[in-house]
Design an enzyme around this catalytic site. Structure first.
Site, PDB file in Angstrom:
ATOM      1  N   GLU A 164      -4.318   9.099   8.394  1.00 50.55           N
ATOM      2  CA  GLU A 164      -1.810   9.036   7.986  1.00 50.55           C
ATOM      3  C   GLU A 164      -2.319  10.261   9.577  1.00 50.55           C
ATOM      4  O   GLU A 164      -0.926   9.287  10.012  1.00 50.55           O
ATOM      5  CB  GLU A 164      -1.890   9.775   6.837  1.00 50.55           C
ATOM      6  CG  GLU A 164      -1.923   8.034   5.738  1.00 50.55           C
ATOM      7  CD  GLU A 164      -1.252   7.624   5.873  1.00 50.55           C
ATOM      8  OE1 GLU A 164      -0.102   8.038   5.903  1.00 50.55           O
ATOM      9  OE2 GLU A 164      -1.559   6.145   5.371  1.00 50.55           O
ATOM     10  N   ASP A 182       0.922  -1.401   0.180  1.00 45.99           N
ATOM     11  CA  ASP A 182      -0.066  -0.372  -0.030  1.00 45.99           C
ATOM     12  C   ASP A 182       0.550   1.167  -0.044  1.00 45.99           C
ATOM     13  O   ASP A 182       1.570   1.302   0.663  1.00 45.99           O
ATOM     14  CB  ASP A 182      -1.106  -0.509   0.877  1.00 45.99           C
ATOM     15  CG  ASP A 182      -1.884   1.130   1.317  1.00 45.99           C
ATOM     16  OD1 ASP A 182      -1.788   1.418   0.158  1.00 45.99           O
ATOM     17  OD2 ASP A 182      -2.464   1.658   1.907  1.00 45.99           O
ATOM     18  N   SER A 183       0.016   2.529   0.048  1.00 42.44           N
ATOM     19  CA  SER A 183       0.990   3.359  -0.669  1.00 42.44           C
ATOM     20  C   SER A 183       1.561   3.831   1.023  1.00 42.44           C
ATOM     21  O   SER A 183       2.681   4.855   0.915  1.00 42.44           O
ATOM     22  CB  SER A 183       0.321   4.738  -0.794  1.00 42.44           C
ATOM     23  OG  SER A 183      -1.107   5.092   0.204  1.00 42.44           O
ATOM     24  N   TYR A 210      -0.941   8.428  -2.121  1.00 41.56           N
ATOM     25  CA  TYR A 210      -0.245   8.179  -3.995  1.00 41.56           C
ATOM     26  C   TYR A 210      -2.304   8.903  -4.291  1.00 41.56           C
ATOM     27  O   TYR A 210      -1.961   9.734  -5.816  1.00 41.56           O
ATOM     28  CB  TYR A 210      -0.485   7.133  -4.207  1.00 41.56           C
ATOM     29  CG  TYR A 210       0.516   6.433  -4.341  1.00 41.56           C
ATOM     30  CD1 TYR A 210       1.234   6.703  -3.215  1.00 41.56           C
ATOM     31  CD2 TYR A 210       0.498   4.805  -5.580  1.00 41.56           C
ATOM     32  CE1 TYR A 210       3.050   5.664  -3.735  1.00 41.56           C
ATOM     33  CE2 TYR A 210       2.010   3.974  -4.604  1.00 41.56           C
ATOM     34  CZ  TYR A 210       2.420   4.547  -4.123  1.00 41.56           C
ATOM     35  OH  TYR A 210       4.266   4.126  -3.818  1.00 41.56           O
ATOM     36  N   GLY A 211      -2.939   8.679  -3.302  1.00 38.78           N
ATOM     37  CA  GLY A 211      -4.675   9.482  -4.472  1.00 38.78           C
ATOM     38  C   GLY A 211      -4.296  11.187  -5.039  1.00 38.78           C
ATOM     39  O   GLY A 211      -5.375  10.751  -5.778  1.00 38.78           O
ATOM     40  N   CYS A 225      -4.208  -1.691  -2.057  1.00 38.16           N
ATOM     41  CA  CYS A 225      -4.494  -0.028  -2.197  1.00 38.16           C
ATOM     42  C   CYS A 225      -5.322   0.224  -3.353  1.00 38.16           C
ATOM     43  O   CYS A 225      -5.208  -0.561  -4.795  1.00 38.16           O
ATOM     44  CB  CYS A 225      -3.225   0.714  -2.580  1.00 38.16           C
ATOM     45  SG  CYS A 225      -3.175   2.355  -2.773  1.00 38.16           S
ATOM     46  N   ASN A 226      -6.219   0.774  -3.331  1.00 41.30           N
ATOM     47  CA  ASN A 226      -7.732   0.914  -4.642  1.00 41.30           C
ATOM     48  C   ASN A 226      -6.710   2.169  -5.660  1.00 41.30           C
ATOM     49  O   ASN A 226      -7.015   1.717  -6.525  1.00 41.30           O
ATOM     50  CB  ASN A 226      -8.589   1.569  -4.186  1.00 41.30           C
ATOM     51  CG  ASN A 226      -9.608   0.322  -3.081  1.00 41.30           C
ATOM     52  OD1 ASN A 226     -10.198  -0.381  -3.831  1.00 41.30           O
ATOM     53  ND2 ASN A 226      -9.224   0.082  -2.093  1.00 41.30           N
ATOM     54  N   THR A 227      -6.008   2.416  -5.195  1.00 42.76           N
ATOM     55  CA  THR A 227      -5.436   3.879  -6.007  1.00 42.76           C
ATOM     56  C   THR A 227      -4.173   3.680  -7.073  1.00 42.76           C
ATOM     57  O   THR A 227      -4.183   3.543  -8.041  1.00 42.76           O
ATOM     58  CB  THR A 227      -4.778   5.213  -5.247  1.00 42.76           C
ATOM     59  OG1 THR A 227      -6.090   5.473  -4.143  1.00 42.76           O
ATOM     60  CG2 THR A 227      -4.566   5.698  -6.046  1.00 42.76           C
ATOM     61  N   CYS A 277     -11.642   2.264  -0.875  1.00 43.61           N
ATOM     62  CA  CYS A 277      -9.629   2.938  -0.151  1.00 43.61           C
ATOM     63  C   CYS A 277      -9.359   2.226   1.588  1.00 43.61           C
ATOM     64  O   CYS A 277     -10.744   2.330   1.993  1.00 43.61           O
ATOM     65  CB  CYS A 277      -9.961   4.395  -0.077  1.00 43.61           C
ATOM     66  SG  CYS A 277      -8.031   4.670   0.692  1.00 43.61           S
ATOM     67  N   THR A 278      -8.699   1.847   0.738  1.00 42.63           N
ATOM     68  CA  THR A 278      -7.699   0.664   2.303  1.00 42.63           C
ATOM     69  C   THR A 278      -8.735   1.651   3.518  1.00 42.63           C
ATOM     70  O   THR A 278      -7.972   0.886   4.711  1.00 42.63           O
ATOM     71  CB  THR A 278      -6.555   0.217   1.743  1.00 42.63           C
ATOM     72  OG1 THR A 278      -6.212   0.522   1.440  1.00 42.63           O
ATOM     73  CG2 THR A 278      -6.930  -1.438   0.770  1.00 42.63           C
ATOM     74  N   HIS A 279      -7.937   2.549   3.457  1.00 40.47           N
ATOM     75  CA  HIS A 279      -8.242   3.437   4.542  1.00 40.47           C
ATOM     76  C   HIS A 279      -9.696   3.436   5.298  1.00 40.47           C
ATOM     77  O   HIS A 279      -9.199   3.952   6.279  1.00 40.47           O
ATOM     78  CB  HIS A 279      -7.320   5.321   4.369  1.00 40.47           C
ATOM     79  CG  HIS A 279      -6.338   5.103   4.435  1.00 40.47           C
ATOM     80  ND1 HIS A 279      -4.937   4.471   3.038  1.00 40.47           N
ATOM     81  CD2 HIS A 279      -4.556   5.669   4.686  1.00 40.47           C
ATOM     82  CE1 HIS A 279      -3.647   4.547   3.482  1.00 40.47           C
ATOM     83  NE2 HIS A 279      -3.515   5.500   4.590  1.00 40.47           N
TER      84      HIS A 279
HETATM   85  N1  DGL Z   1      -5.146   3.312   0.631  1.00 38.29           N
HETATM   86  C1  DGL Z   1      -5.142   3.833  -1.000  1.00 38.29           C
HETATM   87  C2  DGL Z   1      -6.401   3.280  -1.543  1.00 38.29           C
HETATM   88  O1  DGL Z   1      -6.624   2.059  -1.061  1.00 38.29           O
HETATM   89  C3  DGL Z   1      -4.886   5.359  -0.351  1.00 38.29           C
HETATM   90  C4  DGL Z   1      -4.207   5.875   0.232  1.00 38.29           C
HETATM   91  C5  DGL Z   1      -3.193   7.152  -0.872  1.00 38.29           C
HETATM   92  O2  DGL Z   1      -4.066   8.196  -1.233  1.00 38.29           O
HETATM   93  O3  DGL Z   1      -2.379   6.925  -0.690  1.00 38.29           O
HETATM   94  O4  DGL Z   1      -6.832   3.946  -1.890  1.00 38.29           O
END
Ligand code: DGL
Length: 295
Positions: A166, A8-9, A40-41, A71-73, A200-202
């Protein structure tokens, strides 16, 4: 013997790792968070692809036979290109390596959850702009068209949720404000939504607040709005994949271990990871190749 890499990011992928280790506790795992370059998003396609490819190559070099983009992104922006362009080159050198994402297992569950086909996607700006959820859901519903299935997808970019999480601010009034803002904007565009995908995994860290917001609105409560989080879905999908692919399963070692790597400061990662995990971890710092050449 090989490990399963989880990438993940930042910290969000820990929600996926936890679910995977719960479902498949026997394997050895290597978690990599590119915390130094997160989030990353808000990056462009090319940057997300390059960063993700560096991470995937690094995990392969560390003997991971399978890498899960938790990570979805990264799944939205890099998975297809890596699978189509980079993996054939890597596998031509004799390795047996694969990369799996989190979007497909998530969308596959949507038809069994929504009653009216009105689906809301909550995700980072990069995932939203990729339209991956819209395209994948339309594909799934096309296959169901014989059963009279129809889907209406409305996306909402939530650029401030990842930074709030975060920075450990997800249980504050500031988080309440931004949960309300993005859900309000989403439901204003489609008041009929009965299924919310946390894309998004967050976002599982905001799930209780999101559900509370839904409950606070009589209109949405009545419709029984459901919230889909990804951990369990991705874990079950990986378990199924390993049953169907003995050529990967047979490569994997089973020492039930997990190492945590971060491109940021290791102590900082260990401390923040405790928000996402039930047990303390001791992370190690790593530098990814080309890391210093980033623009
Ligand atoms: N956890 C990441 C996701 O599932 C995104 C976090 C990010 O923006 O880096 O998209």
């Amino acid at each position: 013997m090989a490990k399963i890499g989880i990438f993940d990011s930042g910290y969000g992928g820990l929600t996926i790792l936890e679910a995977i280790r719960h479902e498949l506790p026997g394997y050895d795992y290597l978690y990599l968070g590119d915390n130094a370059r997160a989030p990353y998003g808000t990056h462009s396609f090319d940057v997300i692809y390059q960063y993700t490819l560096q991470a995937v190559r690094f995990l392969f070099e560390q003997d991971c036979a399978l890498v899960i983009l938790a990570c979805n992104t990264a799944s939205a922006k890099a998975l297809r290109t890596i699978q189509q362009k980079d993996l054939p080159v890597i596998n031509a050198q004799g390795a047996k390596r694969n990369v799996l994402g989190v979007i497909r297992p998530t969308v596959e569950t949507v038809p069994s959850v929504t009653k009216n086909g009105h689906v809301g996607i909550l995700a980072t700006p990069a995932t939203v702009s990729s339209e991956s959820y819209v395209l994948e859901l339309e594909k799934i519903y096309e296959g169901l068209s014989g059963a009279g299935g129809k889907v209406q997808v409305t996306q909402q970019a939530c650029p401030l949720w990842v930074p709030l999480i975060e920075n450990g601010e997800h249980n504050t009034p500031g988080a309440d404000y931004f949960v309300d803002k993005y859900l309000h904007d989403l439901f204003a565009r489609d008041p009929q939504i009965d299924t919310l995908v946390l894309g998004c995994t967050h976002y599982p860290l905001l799930k209780a607040k999101i559900e509370q917001w839904v409950r606070s609105s009589a209109q949405h409560t009545k419709r029984g709005v459901q919230c889909i989080a990804q951990g369990e879905l991705v874990a079950c999908s990986l378990a199924d994949y390993l049953i169907r692919h003995p050529e990967y399963r047979s490569q994997l070692s089973q020492g039930a271990t997990c190492r945590y790597l971060t491109t940021e400061n290791a102590d900082r990662f260990s401390q923040s990871a405790s928000v996402f995990l039930s047990t303390p971890v001791a992370a190690e710092h790593v530098s990814l190749p080309n890391f210093r050449n980033r623009s």
